[in-house]
Structure formats: structure tokens, C-alpha cells
Design a protein around this motif. Structure first.
Motif, PDB file in Angstrom:
ATOM      1  N   ALA A  66       9.589 -31.654  -5.228  1.00 58.15           N
ATOM      2  CA  ALA A  66       8.401 -32.529  -4.187  1.00 58.15           C
ATOM      3  C   ALA A  66       7.933 -33.734  -5.010  1.00 58.15           C
ATOM      4  CB  ALA A  66       7.119 -32.069  -3.845  1.00 58.15           C
ATOM      5  N   ARG A  67       7.508 -33.907  -6.634  1.00 57.85           N
ATOM      6  CA  ARG A  67       7.307 -34.610  -7.477  1.00 57.85           C
ATOM      7  C   ARG A  67       8.944 -35.613  -7.812  1.00 57.85           C
ATOM      8  NH1 ARG A  67       3.495 -30.524 -10.652  1.00 57.85           N
ATOM      9  NH2 ARG A  67       1.810 -30.986 -10.124  1.00 57.85           N
ATOM     10  N   VAL A  68       9.841 -34.600  -7.834  1.00 55.34           N
ATOM     11  CA  VAL A  68      11.282 -35.557  -8.995  1.00 55.34           C
ATOM     12  C   VAL A  68      11.144 -36.390  -7.298  1.00 55.34           C
ATOM     13  CG1 VAL A  68      13.443 -35.222  -8.548  1.00 55.34           C
ATOM     14  CG2 VAL A  68      11.875 -33.714 -10.057  1.00 55.34           C
ATOM     15  N   ALA A  69      11.169 -35.945  -5.632  1.00 49.81           N
ATOM     16  CA  ALA A  69      11.233 -36.717  -4.428  1.00 49.81           C
ATOM     17  C   ALA A  69      10.874 -37.947  -4.343  1.00 49.81           C
ATOM     18  CB  ALA A  69      11.490 -36.021  -2.798  1.00 49.81           C
ATOM     19  N   LEU A  70       9.164 -37.444  -4.759  1.00 52.74           N
ATOM     20  CA  LEU A  70       8.322 -38.898  -4.660  1.00 52.74           C
ATOM     21  C   LEU A  70       8.642 -40.019  -6.134  1.00 52.74           C
ATOM     22  CD1 LEU A  70       5.434 -40.030  -4.600  1.00 52.74           C
ATOM     23  CD2 LEU A  70       4.335 -38.890  -6.556  1.00 52.74           C
TER      24      LEU A  70
END
Length: 264
Positions: free
Chosen positions: A101-105
Motif C-alpha cells: 500500500a505504501r508503494v502504491a501511495l
């Protein structure tokens, strides 16, 4: 080798849903709303519902996503809401999915669509999608600025048992998660989850739940002997969730939309 997804922590979850949505689109009846531009169909339905009921709900400034997985719907919602929220929290029990999710952000920040207002057009700040692969991702904005990356946060944890946020939320998302809480924590765990949502939603706020049907419990219990044992002890069924939520203080505003799901 990935762990068995006994909490619904599927690694390719959105791909499975997108395939089902595409199949539905090819057989849709005229007039049935369909997902657009690969946006999650649940986000499309929620945005449509909000546009019709805007006067009945408060402005969405704080969002909680329970069981956010890799956060595709949450990040799409943040970018498509008419007004950017001020604080967004995604929680998932799976640390690897939180990392995704942090990468996607960061990717969403690089590829964000320009916000156009009467005062300014920030199209010159738009970053072509290929650039993050060629040159690396854009740096985040400084803390304190109200732009996409700075107001979105992800944490790993078992949300119903985490400490409550006293500020509450204007929108709580619980998308295809109730079954997994129910199977892993039993009837008491499900009631605790509903209670926490009812106590943390602000007056005039919304709890958007995607409740999985009982038949999907039958599929999920095969993932482990612990889930099979838990399933045999359950007395509450998905059809009971709405009236339990109402008794905990939530008022049903009806169905937001009908989707395809994936039995998850």
C-alpha cells in the motif's frame, strides 16, 4: 512462499475483482452503471451514492479503511472525491500488504491526476506514468501540505482490537472484510468490529460495508482447520449484520451499489 490468506489477505485481490468486473461489463444490461477507467467498481458506486446524498452526509475529511489490502480503492477514492480529505488511515493485518500500500501511495502521488479549480490549473505538475520507472518516484511533498501523500497513512494491525481514535471518522470503509473478522474472531469479534465502527463514525458520517454472503464462508473455511472449527461455532449470519449494526447506533441508508465480488 506466501502465507495462506486466512485473513483474506490475498496478494492479487484486485486483479481477481477486475476480471470479474470485466466479465460483468461484457454481459451488462443497458442502463447498468459500470466501472470506468479501471477504477474499482465499489469506488464508482460510492461516489455515485455520495453525489446523490451529499446533503444528508457531512463533508468527508477523515477516512478509515479497515482491511485496506494494497489500498487500490482507497487511493482511487482519495483522488476522485470532490474535496481532498485531511486525514486517511488504511489498516491491514498483513505487514506485506501494508508495504504494498505504501508503494502504491508513492505511485499514486507520481501519477496523480491534476486537480483543476477556478483559481489554478496545475496540469504542469502532472508526472507521466513512465517517468517513475525511468527516473524513480517523485519525492513526497513537505509535511504540513495538504496533498495526497502527506494525509494518507498505513499501519499494520488487527483493527477491531486497536486503540480507538478519539477524533473519529467521516467515512469508514469495511470492504469484503467482515467475513474474515467473523471467521477468525468468532461472533464476539464481529460484534466488537461493528461496535468499534459505530463508536468511531462521526455524527452524519458513513460506514460503507461490503458484507460477504454466507456461501462464501463455506469456501473460506477450507483454508485451514482453525477456520473450519471457527465456522462450526458461528451463530450470527451475514443477514444479521444490518440489524446488529442498527442496535449499536448505526442507521441504514440503504444499498450503495451491487457489485460482482469474488467470493472473498
Amino acid at each position: 512462499m506466501p502465507a495462506v490468506p486466512v485473513h483474506g489477505n490475498f496478494r492479487r485481490y484486485y486483479g481477481m475483482r477486475s476480471a470479474r468486473a470485466a466479465a460483468r461489463a461484457s454481459h451488462a444490461e443497458p442502463g447498468v452503471p459500470l466501472p470506468r477507467d479501471n477504477v474499482d467498481e465499489r469506488v464508482v458506486s460510492l461516489l455515485s451514492w455520495l453525489s446523490q446524498h451529499g446533503a444528508e452526509v457531512r463533508r468527508i475529511e477523515r477516512i478509515l479503511d479497515i482491511g485496506c489490502n494494497a489500498a487500490k480503492p482507497l487511493l482511487e477514492l482519495c483522488q476522485l472525491l470532490p474535496n481532498a480529505p485531511k486525514y486517511v488511515l488504511g489498516v491491514d493485518i498483513d505487514a506485506e500488504l501494508v508495504a504494498q500500500a505504501r508503494v502504491a501511495l508513492r505511485q499514486a502521488w507520481c501519477e496523480r491526476q491534476p486537480r483543476v479549480t477556478a483559481a489554478t490549473v496545475d496540469a504542469m505538475q502532472y508526472f507521466p506514468a513512465c517517468f517513475s520507472s525511468l527516473f524513480g518516484p517523485l519525492p513526497f511533498s513537505p509535511a504540513g501540505t495538504e496533498t495526497l501523500p502527506t494525509y494518507v497513512h498505513f499501519v499494520q494491525g488487527d483493527w477491531p482490537r486497536m486503540e480507538a481514535d478519539p477524533e473519529g471518522y467521516d467515512l469508514i470503509l469495511c470492504l469484503a472484510v467482515t467475513k474474515w473478522i467473523h471467521l477468525n474472531q468468532g461472533d464476539d469479534g464481529l460484534i466488537l468490529c461493528l461496535y468499534q465502527m459505530a463508536s468511531q463514525v462521526r455524527p452524519g458520517g458513513i460506514v460503507a460495508m461490503e458484507i460477504q454472503p454466507w456461501r462464501s464462508y463455506e469456501q473460506a473455511r477450507s483454508l485451514s482447520k482453525e477456520l473450519r472449527a471457527s465456522h462450526a461455532q458461528l451463530r450470527i449470519q451475514p443477514d444479521d449484520i444490518e440489524w446488529i449494526a442498527e442496535r449499536l447506533g448505526l442507521q441504514s441508508l440503504g444499498t450503495i451499489g451491487q457489485g460482482t465480488g469474488h467470493g472473498t
